[in-house]
Motif scaffolding. Sequence first.
Motif, PDB file in Angstrom:
ATOM      1  N   GLN A   1       0.826  -1.201   0.000  1.00  0.00           N
ATOM      2  CA  GLN A   1       0.000   0.000   0.000  1.00  0.00           C
ATOM      3  C   GLN A   1       0.867   1.259   0.000  1.00  0.00           C
ATOM      4  O   GLN A   1       0.580   2.219  -0.739  1.00  0.00           O
ATOM      5  N   ILE A   2       1.923   1.271   0.808  1.00  0.00           N
ATOM      6  CA  ILE A   2       2.802   2.442   0.881  1.00  0.00           C
ATOM      7  C   ILE A   2       3.563   2.627  -0.428  1.00  0.00           C
ATOM      8  O   ILE A   2       3.725   3.758  -0.919  1.00  0.00           O
ATOM      9  N   LYS A   3       4.041   1.537  -1.020  1.00  0.00           N
ATOM     10  CA  LYS A   3       4.725   1.649  -2.308  1.00  0.00           C
ATOM     11  C   LYS A   3       3.808   2.268  -3.361  1.00  0.00           C
ATOM     12  O   LYS A   3       4.241   3.099  -4.179  1.00  0.00           O
ATOM     13  N   GLN A   4       2.555   1.871  -3.355  1.00  0.00           N
ATOM     14  CA  GLN A   4       1.608   2.401  -4.332  1.00  0.00           C
ATOM     15  C   GLN A   4       1.251   3.855  -4.026  1.00  0.00           C
ATOM     16  O   GLN A   4       1.107   4.679  -4.942  1.00  0.00           O
ATOM     17  N   ALA A   5       1.132   4.199  -2.749  1.00  0.00           N
ATOM     18  CA  ALA A   5       0.720   5.549  -2.358  1.00  0.00           C
ATOM     19  C   ALA A   5       1.835   6.577  -2.547  1.00  0.00           C
ATOM     20  O   ALA A   5       1.547   7.770  -2.750  1.00  0.00           O
ATOM     21  N   PHE A   6       3.097   6.125  -2.493  1.00  0.00           N
ATOM     22  CA  PHE A   6       4.219   7.061  -2.551  1.00  0.00           C
ATOM     23  C   PHE A   6       5.230   6.644  -3.626  1.00  0.00           C
ATOM     24  O   PHE A   6       6.363   6.250  -3.320  1.00  0.00           O
ATOM     25  N   PRO A   7       4.845   6.747  -4.895  1.00  0.00           N
ATOM     26  CA  PRO A   7       5.745   6.327  -5.973  1.00  0.00           C
ATOM     27  C   PRO A   7       6.988   7.201  -6.099  1.00  0.00           C
ATOM     28  O   PRO A   7       7.964   6.788  -6.747  1.00  0.00           O
ATOM     29  N   ASN A   8       6.976   8.392  -5.493  1.00  0.00           N
ATOM     30  CA  ASN A   8       8.122   9.289  -5.567  1.00  0.00           C
ATOM     31  C   ASN A   8       9.127   9.066  -4.441  1.00  0.00           C
ATOM     32  O   ASN A   8      10.060   9.861  -4.286  1.00  0.00           O
ATOM     33  N   LEU A   9       8.916   8.003  -3.660  1.00  0.00           N
ATOM     34  CA  LEU A   9       9.838   7.667  -2.576  1.00  0.00           C
ATOM     35  C   LEU A   9      10.306   6.229  -2.721  1.00  0.00           C
ATOM     36  O   LEU A   9       9.686   5.431  -3.433  1.00  0.00           O
ATOM     37  N   GLU A  10      11.399   5.904  -2.047  1.00  0.00           N
ATOM     38  CA  GLU A  10      11.866   4.519  -1.993  1.00  0.00           C
ATOM     39  C   GLU A  10      11.278   3.848  -0.761  1.00  0.00           C
ATOM     40  O   GLU A  10      11.283   4.429   0.330  1.00  0.00           O
ATOM     41  N   VAL A  11      10.758   2.643  -0.944  1.00  0.00           N
ATOM     42  CA  VAL A  11      10.120   1.903   0.145  1.00  0.00           C
ATOM     43  C   VAL A  11      10.694   0.494   0.174  1.00  0.00           C
ATOM     44  O   VAL A  11      10.661  -0.215  -0.838  1.00  0.00           O
ATOM     45  N   PHE A  12      11.247   0.105   1.315  1.00  0.00           N
ATOM     46  CA  PHE A  12      11.807  -1.232   1.493  1.00  0.00           C
ATOM     47  C   PHE A  12      11.124  -1.922   2.666  1.00  0.00           C
ATOM     48  O   PHE A  12      10.824  -1.286   3.683  1.00  0.00           O
ATOM     49  N   LYS A  13      10.911  -3.211   2.529  1.00  0.00           N
ATOM     50  CA  LYS A  13      10.466  -4.024   3.659  1.00  0.00           C
ATOM     51  C   LYS A  13      11.716  -4.615   4.295  1.00  0.00           C
ATOM     52  O   LYS A  13      12.483  -5.331   3.654  1.00  0.00           O
ATOM     53  N   SER A  14      11.932  -4.303   5.561  1.00  0.00           N
ATOM     54  CA  SER A  14      13.139  -4.712   6.266  1.00  0.00           C
ATOM     55  C   SER A  14      12.737  -5.487   7.510  1.00  0.00           C
ATOM     56  O   SER A  14      12.314  -4.899   8.504  1.00  0.00           O
ATOM     57  N   GLY A  15      12.845  -6.785   7.467  1.00  0.00           N
ATOM     58  CA  GLY A  15      12.373  -7.606   8.570  1.00  0.00           C
ATOM     59  C   GLY A  15      10.878  -7.862   8.449  1.00  0.00           C
ATOM     60  O   GLY A  15      10.215  -7.457   7.488  1.00  0.00           O
ATOM     61  N   SER A  16      10.331  -8.522   9.450  1.00  0.00           N
ATOM     62  CA  SER A  16       8.934  -8.949   9.384  1.00  0.00           C
ATOM     63  C   SER A  16       7.948  -7.891   9.829  1.00  0.00           C
ATOM     64  O   SER A  16       6.741  -8.043   9.628  1.00  0.00           O
ATOM     65  N   SER A  17       8.453  -6.786  10.414  1.00  0.00           N
ATOM     66  CA  SER A  17       7.525  -5.769  10.915  1.00  0.00           C
ATOM     67  C   SER A  17       8.094  -4.353  10.807  1.00  0.00           C
ATOM     68  O   SER A  17       7.822  -3.505  11.637  1.00  0.00           O
ATOM     69  N   ARG A  18       8.887  -4.119   9.756  1.00  0.00           N
ATOM     70  CA  ARG A  18       9.421  -2.771   9.560  1.00  0.00           C
ATOM     71  C   ARG A  18       9.448  -2.437   8.073  1.00  0.00           C
ATOM     72  O   ARG A  18       9.912  -3.232   7.252  1.00  0.00           O
ATOM     73  N   ILE A  19       8.971  -1.257   7.756  1.00  0.00           N
ATOM     74  CA  ILE A  19       9.000  -0.718   6.402  1.00  0.00           C
ATOM     75  C   ILE A  19       9.803   0.575   6.448  1.00  0.00           C
ATOM     76  O   ILE A  19       9.569   1.422   7.311  1.00  0.00           O
ATOM     77  N   GLU A  20      10.752   0.737   5.547  1.00  0.00           N
ATOM     78  CA  GLU A  20      11.647   1.881   5.559  1.00  0.00           C
ATOM     79  C   GLU A  20      11.378   2.780   4.353  1.00  0.00           C
ATOM     80  O   GLU A  20      11.281   2.299   3.219  1.00  0.00           O
ATOM     81  N   ILE A  21      11.295   4.083   4.601  1.00  0.00           N
ATOM     82  CA  ILE A  21      10.991   5.053   3.557  1.00  0.00           C
ATOM     83  C   ILE A  21      12.119   6.072   3.475  1.00  0.00           C
ATOM     84  O   ILE A  21      12.511   6.663   4.486  1.00  0.00           O
ATOM     85  N   THR A  22      12.650   6.283   2.267  1.00  0.00           N
ATOM     86  CA  THR A  22      13.653   7.314   2.027  1.00  0.00           C
ATOM     87  C   THR A  22      13.292   8.068   0.752  1.00  0.00           C
ATOM     88  O   THR A  22      12.300   7.751   0.090  1.00  0.00           O
ATOM     89  N   ALA A  23      14.107   9.050   0.399  1.00  0.00           N
ATOM     90  CA  ALA A  23      13.903   9.786  -0.845  1.00  0.00           C
ATOM     91  C   ALA A  23      14.073   8.862  -2.052  1.00  0.00           C
ATOM     92  O   ALA A  23      14.667   7.782  -1.955  1.00  0.00           O
ATOM     93  N   LYS A  24      13.554   9.290  -3.187  1.00  0.00           N
ATOM     94  CA  LYS A  24      13.624   8.506  -4.420  1.00  0.00           C
ATOM     95  C   LYS A  24      15.076   8.280  -4.831  1.00  0.00           C
ATOM     96  O   LYS A  24      15.931   9.160  -4.665  1.00  0.00           O
ATOM     97  N   ASN A  25      15.329   7.081  -5.362  1.00  0.00           N
ATOM     98  CA  ASN A  25      16.648   6.688  -5.884  1.00  0.00           C
ATOM     99  C   ASN A  25      17.716   6.596  -4.790  1.00  0.00           C
ATOM    100  O   ASN A  25      18.913   6.669  -5.087  1.00  0.00           O
ATOM    101  N   ILE A  26      17.274   6.451  -3.560  1.00  0.00           N
ATOM    102  CA  ILE A  26      18.200   6.246  -2.442  1.00  0.00           C
ATOM    103  C   ILE A  26      18.173   4.772  -2.064  1.00  0.00           C
ATOM    104  O   ILE A  26      17.109   4.193  -1.835  1.00  0.00           O
ATOM    105  N   SER A  27      19.338   4.173  -2.000  1.00  0.00           N
ATOM    106  CA  SER A  27      19.455   2.769  -1.593  1.00  0.00           C
ATOM    107  C   SER A  27      20.903   2.523  -1.187  1.00  0.00           C
ATOM    108  O   SER A  27      21.785   3.347  -1.437  1.00  0.00           O
ATOM    109  N   LYS A  28      21.142   1.384  -0.588  1.00  0.00           N
ATOM    110  CA  LYS A  28      22.522   1.015  -0.284  1.00  0.00           C
ATOM    111  C   LYS A  28      23.332   0.897  -1.581  1.00  0.00           C
ATOM    112  O   LYS A  28      24.522   1.216  -1.606  1.00  0.00           O
TER     113      LYS A  28
END
Length: 255
Positions: free
Chosen positions: A159-186
């Motif tokens: 839902q968050i990935k769809q709602a915020f296409p201008n941001l980066e969204v990662f699922k990290s672990g079983s109960s955490r979602i991480e949001i950063t600026a677009k095109n930001i990743s390790k």
Amino acid sequence: MHNLFVTDLDGTFVMDSVAVSQPDLSAYEQLQPFGDFAIATGRSIREIDYVIDQNQLDVSHRIGFNGALVQDKETLMFKQTIPKEDLVRVFDYLKRESLIFDALDGEKRIGNFQHEKPASLWNMELICQDNPFHLLENKEIYKVNVRPNKTECDAYYHQIKQAFPNLEVFKSGSSRIEITAKNISKASGIDLIKPGYERIIAFGDSGNDVDMFQTADLSYCMSHAPKEVQQRSSHVVKDFAAAIKHFVTHYELSL
């Protein structure tokens, strides 16, 4: 060959999110003759420095907030906070959905999240209030951690990935979602520092490590990681020490 070894922290180099184990620290020491050592994490630079100081590590580069901050030993190489207009929309969404979260400004964790393991905060101040949004007004935020229940995490992730296409969204672990600026990743952080290295070797265990695995020449995923993360790596191992043992044995390095 001049290598760069890049490791995630939680669940990889710091398996219990509290301290580096002696076997993993010994494995790090084995690597010293063979290249530089870097850290790439969703945590802050301040927390990276805590791990460095606690273990007397020699770290060439620090990639914090999943790539939103990148430093070498002395210089800030890159900085990207979440754009203000996007951040307002994210906070409105979190408020509307009554979600647990913490927002990171580089110095503090601010939100309505009460950490269950204080020893893993690594000298990072936690500000927890039932209604923290007034504390976040006009703050520069690098990353937002959203913390739904395990049973709802996948649904909220999509839902968050769809709602915020201008941001980066990662699922990290079983109960955490991480949001950063677009095109930001390790991976974006590694791309900044990889010139000059002949080979990049990455270590991780979570969804925010997949892009790092893909940009590396060789990657090791911890065996407790989700299957879809394991499948994106070169090798799956029990822990960091096992990864180094495999690397030394199979990639023609002799001690």
